[in-house]
Scaffold this motif. Sequence first.
Motif, PDB file in Angstrom:
ATOM      1  N   LEU A   5      37.280  25.190  27.761  1.00  0.00           N
ATOM      2  CA  LEU A   5      38.078  25.858  29.283  1.00  0.00           C
ATOM      3  C   LEU A   5      39.345  26.775  28.954  1.00  0.00           C
ATOM      4  O   LEU A   5      39.586  27.470  30.112  1.00  0.00           O
ATOM      5  CB  LEU A   5      39.379  24.010  29.429  1.00  0.00           C
ATOM      6  N   LEU A   6      40.177  27.475  28.556  1.00  0.00           N
ATOM      7  CA  LEU A   6      41.390  27.913  28.195  1.00  0.00           C
ATOM      8  C   LEU A   6      40.392  29.255  28.069  1.00  0.00           C
ATOM      9  O   LEU A   6      41.187  30.091  29.088  1.00  0.00           O
ATOM     10  CB  LEU A   6      41.798  27.369  26.786  1.00  0.00           C
ATOM     11  N   LEU A   7      39.482  29.664  27.375  1.00  0.00           N
ATOM     12  CA  LEU A   7      39.012  30.795  27.294  1.00  0.00           C
ATOM     13  C   LEU A   7      38.402  31.285  28.581  1.00  0.00           C
ATOM     14  O   LEU A   7      38.271  31.932  29.270  1.00  0.00           O
ATOM     15  CB  LEU A   7      37.586  30.733  26.648  1.00  0.00           C
ATOM     16  N   GLU A   8      37.743  30.308  29.525  1.00  0.00           N
ATOM     17  CA  GLU A   8      37.588  30.321  31.290  1.00  0.00           C
ATOM     18  C   GLU A   8      38.091  30.855  31.752  1.00  0.00           C
ATOM     19  O   GLU A   8      38.274  31.783  32.967  1.00  0.00           O
ATOM     20  CB  GLU A   8      36.663  29.437  31.292  1.00  0.00           C
ATOM     21  N   ILE A   9      39.382  30.146  31.900  1.00  0.00           N
ATOM     22  CA  ILE A   9      40.730  30.910  32.604  1.00  0.00           C
ATOM     23  C   ILE A   9      41.837  31.347  32.410  1.00  0.00           C
ATOM     24  O   ILE A   9      41.529  32.800  33.064  1.00  0.00           O
ATOM     25  CB  ILE A   9      41.224  28.999  32.932  1.00  0.00           C
ATOM     26  N   THR A  10      41.468  32.299  31.363  1.00  0.00           N
ATOM     27  CA  THR A  10      41.610  33.225  31.001  1.00  0.00           C
ATOM     28  C   THR A  10      40.977  34.414  30.871  1.00  0.00           C
ATOM     29  O   THR A  10      41.321  35.524  32.138  1.00  0.00           O
ATOM     30  CB  THR A  10      42.066  33.112  29.684  1.00  0.00           C
ATOM     31  N   THR A  11      39.229  33.809  31.092  1.00  0.00           N
ATOM     32  CA  THR A  11      38.899  35.453  31.510  1.00  0.00           C
ATOM     33  C   THR A  11      38.904  35.718  32.901  1.00  0.00           C
ATOM     34  O   THR A  11      39.258  36.881  33.184  1.00  0.00           O
ATOM     35  CB  THR A  11      37.246  34.939  31.090  1.00  0.00           C
ATOM     36  N   THR A  12      38.823  34.261  34.176  1.00  0.00           N
ATOM     37  CA  THR A  12      39.185  35.289  35.252  1.00  0.00           C
ATOM     38  C   THR A  12      40.614  35.520  36.200  1.00  0.00           C
ATOM     39  O   THR A  12      40.484  36.789  36.646  1.00  0.00           O
ATOM     40  CB  THR A  12      38.846  33.138  35.663  1.00  0.00           C
ATOM     41  N   GLY A  13      42.135  34.717  34.701  1.00  0.00           N
ATOM     42  CA  GLY A  13      43.159  35.175  35.771  1.00  0.00           C
ATOM     43  C   GLY A  13      42.954  37.121  34.408  1.00  0.00           C
ATOM     44  O   GLY A  13      43.718  38.173  35.997  1.00  0.00           O
ATOM     45  N   ASP A  14      42.358  36.951  34.018  1.00  0.00           N
ATOM     46  CA  ASP A  14      42.233  38.246  33.136  1.00  0.00           C
ATOM     47  C   ASP A  14      41.382  39.460  34.089  1.00  0.00           C
ATOM     48  O   ASP A  14      42.166  39.919  34.863  1.00  0.00           O
ATOM     49  CB  ASP A  14      41.817  38.964  31.568  1.00  0.00           C
ATOM     50  N   THR A  15      40.068  39.138  35.185  1.00  0.00           N
ATOM     51  CA  THR A  15      39.622  39.491  35.482  1.00  0.00           C
ATOM     52  C   THR A  15      40.186  39.876  37.175  1.00  0.00           C
ATOM     53  O   THR A  15      40.717  41.206  37.204  1.00  0.00           O
ATOM     54  CB  THR A  15      38.849  38.666  35.399  1.00  0.00           C
ATOM     55  N   LEU A  16      41.328  38.771  37.344  1.00  0.00           N
ATOM     56  CA  LEU A  16      42.255  38.894  39.007  1.00  0.00           C
ATOM     57  C   LEU A  16      43.370  39.869  39.098  1.00  0.00           C
ATOM     58  O   LEU A  16      43.301  40.053  39.961  1.00  0.00           O
ATOM     59  CB  LEU A  16      42.760  37.249  39.180  1.00  0.00           C
ATOM     60  N   GLN A  17      43.824  39.805  37.554  1.00  0.00           N
ATOM     61  CA  GLN A  17      44.748  40.558  37.787  1.00  0.00           C
ATOM     62  C   GLN A  17      43.735  41.946  37.313  1.00  0.00           C
ATOM     63  O   GLN A  17      44.644  42.795  37.814  1.00  0.00           O
ATOM     64  CB  GLN A  17      45.507  40.328  35.876  1.00  0.00           C
ATOM     65  N   GLN A  18      43.576  42.429  36.763  1.00  0.00           N
ATOM     66  CA  GLN A  18      42.824  43.732  36.398  1.00  0.00           C
ATOM     67  C   GLN A  18      42.078  44.677  38.116  1.00  0.00           C
ATOM     68  O   GLN A  18      42.684  45.776  38.116  1.00  0.00           O
ATOM     69  CB  GLN A  18      41.453  43.820  35.773  1.00  0.00           C
ATOM     70  N   LEU A  19      41.641  43.606  38.610  1.00  0.00           N
ATOM     71  CA  LEU A  19      40.829  44.082  40.102  1.00  0.00           C
ATOM     72  C   LEU A  19      41.690  43.948  41.417  1.00  0.00           C
ATOM     73  O   LEU A  19      42.128  45.187  42.000  1.00  0.00           O
ATOM     74  CB  LEU A  19      40.427  42.668  40.903  1.00  0.00           C
ATOM     75  N   LEU A  20      43.103  43.141  41.292  1.00  0.00           N
ATOM     76  CA  LEU A  20      44.448  43.385  41.825  1.00  0.00           C
ATOM     77  C   LEU A  20      45.438  44.995  41.683  1.00  0.00           C
ATOM     78  O   LEU A  20      45.926  45.291  42.472  1.00  0.00           O
ATOM     79  CB  LEU A  20      45.392  42.105  41.884  1.00  0.00           C
ATOM     80  N   THR A  21      45.366  44.843  40.084  1.00  0.00           N
ATOM     81  CA  THR A  21      45.591  45.829  39.329  1.00  0.00           C
ATOM     82  C   THR A  21      45.603  47.659  40.207  1.00  0.00           C
ATOM     83  O   THR A  21      45.536  48.717  40.643  1.00  0.00           O
ATOM     84  CB  THR A  21      46.194  46.219  38.630  1.00  0.00           C
ATOM     85  N   SER A  22      44.011  46.932  40.438  1.00  0.00           N
ATOM     86  CA  SER A  22      42.948  48.503  40.786  1.00  0.00           C
ATOM     87  C   SER A  22      43.595  48.822  42.304  1.00  0.00           C
ATOM     88  O   SER A  22      43.288  50.270  42.592  1.00  0.00           O
ATOM     89  CB  SER A  22      41.544  48.487  40.556  1.00  0.00           C
ATOM     90  N   PHE A  23      43.983  48.023  43.254  1.00  0.00           N
ATOM     91  CA  PHE A  23      44.292  48.422  44.157  1.00  0.00           C
ATOM     92  C   PHE A  23      45.922  49.541  43.986  1.00  0.00           C
ATOM     93  O   PHE A  23      46.260  48.663  43.753  1.00  0.00           O
ATOM     94  CB  PHE A  23      44.269  47.457  45.162  1.00  0.00           C
ATOM     95  N   ASP A  24      45.826  50.297  45.487  1.00  0.00           N
ATOM     96  CA  ASP A  24      47.305  50.735  45.271  1.00  0.00           C
ATOM     97  C   ASP A  24      47.715  49.750  46.333  1.00  0.00           C
ATOM     98  O   ASP A  24      47.127  48.919  47.153  1.00  0.00           O
ATOM     99  CB  ASP A  24      47.807  52.737  45.647  1.00  0.00           C
ATOM    100  N   GLU A  25      49.756  50.190  47.023  1.00  0.00           N
ATOM    101  CA  GLU A  25      49.978  48.826  47.845  1.00  0.00           C
ATOM    102  C   GLU A  25      49.104  49.318  49.043  1.00  0.00           C
ATOM    103  O   GLU A  25      49.518  47.912  49.497  1.00  0.00           O
ATOM    104  CB  GLU A  25      51.212  49.761  47.644  1.00  0.00           C
ATOM    105  N   GLU A  26      49.229  50.561  49.690  1.00  0.00           N
ATOM    106  CA  GLU A  26      48.454  50.458  50.905  1.00  0.00           C
ATOM    107  C   GLU A  26      46.984  49.734  51.099  1.00  0.00           C
ATOM    108  O   GLU A  26      46.789  49.292  52.178  1.00  0.00           O
ATOM    109  CB  GLU A  26      48.361  52.239  51.388  1.00  0.00           C
TER     110      GLU A  26
END
Length: 167
Positions: A5-26
């Motif tokens: 479970l921890l591995l699954e949620i860590t993978t999802t959380g990391d993917t979410l953060q990486q994707l959100l980071t890839s956008f600039d603010e605009e």
Amino acid sequence: MRQELLLEITTTGDTLQQLLTSFDEEQLNKVPFEGSWTAAQVASHICKAGDCGVLYGGAVPTDRQPDKKVPAVKSLFLNFDIKMKAPEMILPEEGYLPKDAVLQDAAATWQKLTTAANTVNLTEECTSFEVPGFGLFTRLEWIQFINIHTQRHIQQLQRIYDTVVKA
């Protein structure tokens, strides 16, 4: 069970953060197409839906498999042909959302989820809220629900990224 479970949620959380980071603010606040949320609004919705309060509310022992409803949740939420409407209580914030705040909220939500996955009794059934069509969830099912729901929205964020960044 807990380590997987921890591995699954860590993978999802990391993917979410990486994707959100890839956008600039605009880009994060740009409406990609009519009727769509912005990436920032999708993140806001994920954070509201990922509130872990239910995991710490009332709970009772159950005699069923603690992950029994996970396949049904996956089947529904990972079917991208189905359009869903969010309940009002988890609708995203309106307007411009600063990127730093979006990233901080997402990180905090995922930290709470990880803490819960590490500490709560996963086999008990939560009694404070029932998901329509599913009935009561165990804590394990709630954590998986939040994770799977986020995976659905990661796909949506990727489509938004492809429209506002790559276009």
